[in-house]
Design a protein around this motif. Structure first.
Motif, short mmCIF file in Angstrom:
data_model
loop_
_atom_site.label_atom_id
_atom_site.label_comp_id
_atom_site.label_asym_id
_atom_site.label_seq_id
_atom_site.Cartn_x
_atom_site.Cartn_y
_atom_site.Cartn_z
N GLY A 273 0.74 -1.32 -0.13
CA GLY A 273 0.01 -0.24 0.09
C GLY A 273 0.74 1.25 0.14
O GLY A 273 0.15 2.42 -0.08
N ARG A 274 2.10 0.99 -0.07
CA ARG A 274 3.03 2.37 -0.07
C ARG A 274 3.89 2.28 -1.33
O ARG A 274 4.45 1.26 -1.92
CB ARG A 274 3.90 2.34 1.05
N THR A 275 4.14 3.56 -1.67
CA THR A 275 5.06 3.70 -2.88
C THR A 275 6.44 3.19 -2.52
O THR A 275 7.06 3.66 -1.26
CB THR A 275 5.01 5.38 -3.23
N CYS A 276 7.10 2.93 -3.27
CA CYS A 276 8.93 2.31 -2.89
C CYS A 276 9.59 2.48 -4.27
O CYS A 276 9.02 3.00 -5.49
CB CYS A 276 8.75 0.94 -2.41
N VAL A 277 10.93 2.16 -4.05
CA VAL A 277 11.83 2.41 -5.08
C VAL A 277 12.53 1.23 -5.50
O VAL A 277 12.92 0.59 -4.46
CB VAL A 277 12.69 3.64 -4.54
N LEU A 278 12.93 1.05 -6.55
CA LEU A 278 13.55 -0.04 -7.08
C LEU A 278 14.83 0.54 -7.85
O LEU A 278 14.65 1.67 -8.58
CB LEU A 278 12.94 -0.93 -8.01
N LYS A 279 15.89 -0.11 -7.95
CA LYS A 279 17.28 0.51 -8.41
C LYS A 279 18.15 -0.29 -8.74
O LYS A 279 18.31 -1.50 -7.80
CB LYS A 279 17.82 1.44 -7.51
N GLY A 280 18.95 -0.28 -9.92
CA GLY A 280 20.07 -1.23 -10.11
C GLY A 280 20.07 -2.38 -11.12
O GLY A 280 18.82 -2.50 -11.74
N HIS A 281 21.07 -3.12 -11.09
CA HIS A 281 20.90 -4.51 -12.19
C HIS A 281 20.89 -5.58 -11.18
O HIS A 281 21.35 -5.68 -10.03
CB HIS A 281 22.50 -4.40 -12.94
N PRO A 282 19.86 -6.44 -11.89
CA PRO A 282 19.72 -7.77 -10.93
C PRO A 282 20.97 -8.88 -11.05
O PRO A 282 21.67 -8.69 -11.81
CB PRO A 282 18.61 -8.38 -11.60
N THR A 283 21.07 -9.63 -9.85
CA THR A 283 21.86 -10.78 -10.11
C THR A 283 20.91 -11.95 -10.69
O THR A 283 19.57 -11.89 -10.29
CB THR A 283 22.35 -11.14 -8.87
N VAL A 284 21.27 -13.13 -11.32
CA VAL A 284 20.51 -14.05 -11.84
C VAL A 284 21.11 -15.42 -11.52
O VAL A 284 22.56 -15.66 -11.64
CB VAL A 284 20.44 -13.78 -13.34
N ALA A 285 20.51 -16.29 -11.19
CA ALA A 285 21.01 -17.65 -10.93
C ALA A 285 19.92 -18.55 -11.43
O ALA A 285 18.72 -18.38 -11.41
CB ALA A 285 21.07 -17.98 -9.54
N GLY A 286 20.43 -19.87 -12.18
CA GLY A 286 19.49 -20.88 -12.64
C GLY A 286 19.17 -21.54 -11.54
O GLY A 286 20.15 -22.15 -10.65
N ALA A 287 17.84 -22.20 -11.36
CA ALA A 287 17.59 -22.86 -10.17
C ALA A 287 17.34 -24.37 -10.63
O ALA A 287 16.40 -24.52 -11.36
CB ALA A 287 16.33 -22.33 -9.48
N GLY A 288 18.25 -25.26 -10.22
CA GLY A 288 18.49 -26.44 -10.64
C GLY A 288 17.28 -27.41 -10.10
O GLY A 288 16.91 -27.19 -9.05
N ASN A 289 16.63 -28.00 -10.95
CA ASN A 289 15.20 -28.71 -10.74
C ASN A 289 14.03 -27.96 -9.93
O ASN A 289 13.37 -28.30 -9.26
CB ASN A 289 15.63 -29.83 -9.43
N GLY A 290 14.25 -26.46 -10.32
CA GLY A 290 13.27 -25.51 -9.63
C GLY A 290 13.61 -25.27 -8.44
O GLY A 290 12.67 -24.54 -7.87
N SER A 291 14.61 -25.67 -7.67
CA SER A 291 14.85 -25.55 -6.11
C SER A 291 15.89 -24.10 -6.12
O SER A 291 16.99 -24.31 -6.64
CB SER A 291 15.47 -26.61 -5.70
N PRO A 292 15.62 -23.16 -5.49
CA PRO A 292 16.64 -22.22 -5.30
C PRO A 292 17.89 -22.30 -4.55
O PRO A 292 18.65 -21.74 -4.95
CB PRO A 292 15.67 -21.02 -4.57
N GLU A 293 17.67 -23.58 -3.54
CA GLU A 293 18.84 -23.84 -2.97
C GLU A 293 19.77 -24.52 -3.70
O GLU A 293 21.02 -24.70 -3.50
CB GLU A 293 18.40 -24.99 -1.46
N MET A 294 19.29 -25.14 -5.03
CA MET A 294 20.61 -25.76 -5.76
C MET A 294 20.59 -24.92 -7.23
O MET A 294 20.54 -25.27 -8.30
CB MET A 294 19.70 -26.83 -6.27
#
Length: 238
Positions: A128-149
């Motif tokens: 419900g509040r205005t906020c700010v996004l900034k910058g370039h993202p980091t990216v990782a492939g999730a093996g088997n769909g699991s972020p831990e992998m």
């Protein structure tokens, strides 16, 4: 006869003396009234007691007797107390991870090939509040769909980063461009490496949390574990 002349001489002497005294009293510098202690007050000088009676300052007048209106006196300027309220126009806070809904779709404009080529990641402010996004993202492939992998990809940022203000319900975007898979079927990589398939990707913006996203159609196929990323933008990429 001599007796009469003597009386006349005495009378004349009295007259001359009286005239002399009268003239002396009228000359400048002559003496004035006697004071109570027997001294003399110089002629034309007002005693302190007479001054206190005749020159007593009136209300609103100066001690010298000249009247000075109170309105002409400088009025002190009141000093306003320091305000504890925050200044207007301040920057909004960075969007927290919990305030964002993140989705992904395959980009229309992408390198030729049989892989994903490019994806557009969309950030929606669900708070419900205005906020700010900034910058370039980091990216990782999730093996088997699991972020831990996950397998972090080598990120090549493009474009200058600037703050994007996102109102409630508003959106911002980044675009990911992969090293494209070539050929048919499982395809191949121009570099000679094997193509990799990820069901989901983990995308993270500075201070805004990591988000696991899946394509709205298909999976992420890429080569060389390398991705080119744009800075977050308020304009939706194609």
């Amino acid at each position: 006869m001599r007796h009469v002349n003597g009386m006349r001489g005495s009378a004349m002497a009295v007259v001359v003396a009286s005239v002399a005294l009268a003239v002396a009293g009228c000359e400048p510098g002559g003496s004035g009234a006697d004071t109570a202690d027997g001294g003399l007050t110089p002629s034309g000088t007002v005693s302190s007691s007479a001054s206190s009676k005749t020159d007593a300052p009136k209300p609103g007048s100066s001690a010298s007797g000249s009247s000075t209106p109170s309105a002409s006196r400088p009025t002190p300027t009141p000093t306003a107390p320091a305000s504890s309220a925050p200044a207007t126009g301040g920057s909004a806070a960075t969007c927290a991870a919990s305030s964002l809904k993140v989705t992904a779709r395959q980009a229309v404009v992408r390198p030729a090939g049989t892989g994903t080529g490019a994806a557009v990641v969309e950030f929606t402010n669900v708070s419900g509040r205005t906020c700010v996004l900034k910058g370039h993202p980091t990216v990782a492939g999730a093996g088997n769909g699991s972020p831990e992998m996950n397998v972090p990809l080598t990120v090549k940022p493009t474009g200058a980063a600037s703050s994007v203000t996102v109102a409630p319900g508003g959106k911002a975007w980044v675009k990911l461009t992969f090293v494209q898979v070539q050929g048919e079927g499982d395809g191949y990589c121009v570099s000679g490496s094997a193509p990799v398939l990820y069901p989901t990707m983990v995308v993270q913006l500075p201070s805004s949390g990591a988000h696991q996203v899946a394509l709205d159609d298909g999976q992420f196929a890429e080569c060389d574990d390398t991705v080119t990323v744009t800075a977050v933008t308020a304009i939706e990429p194609s």
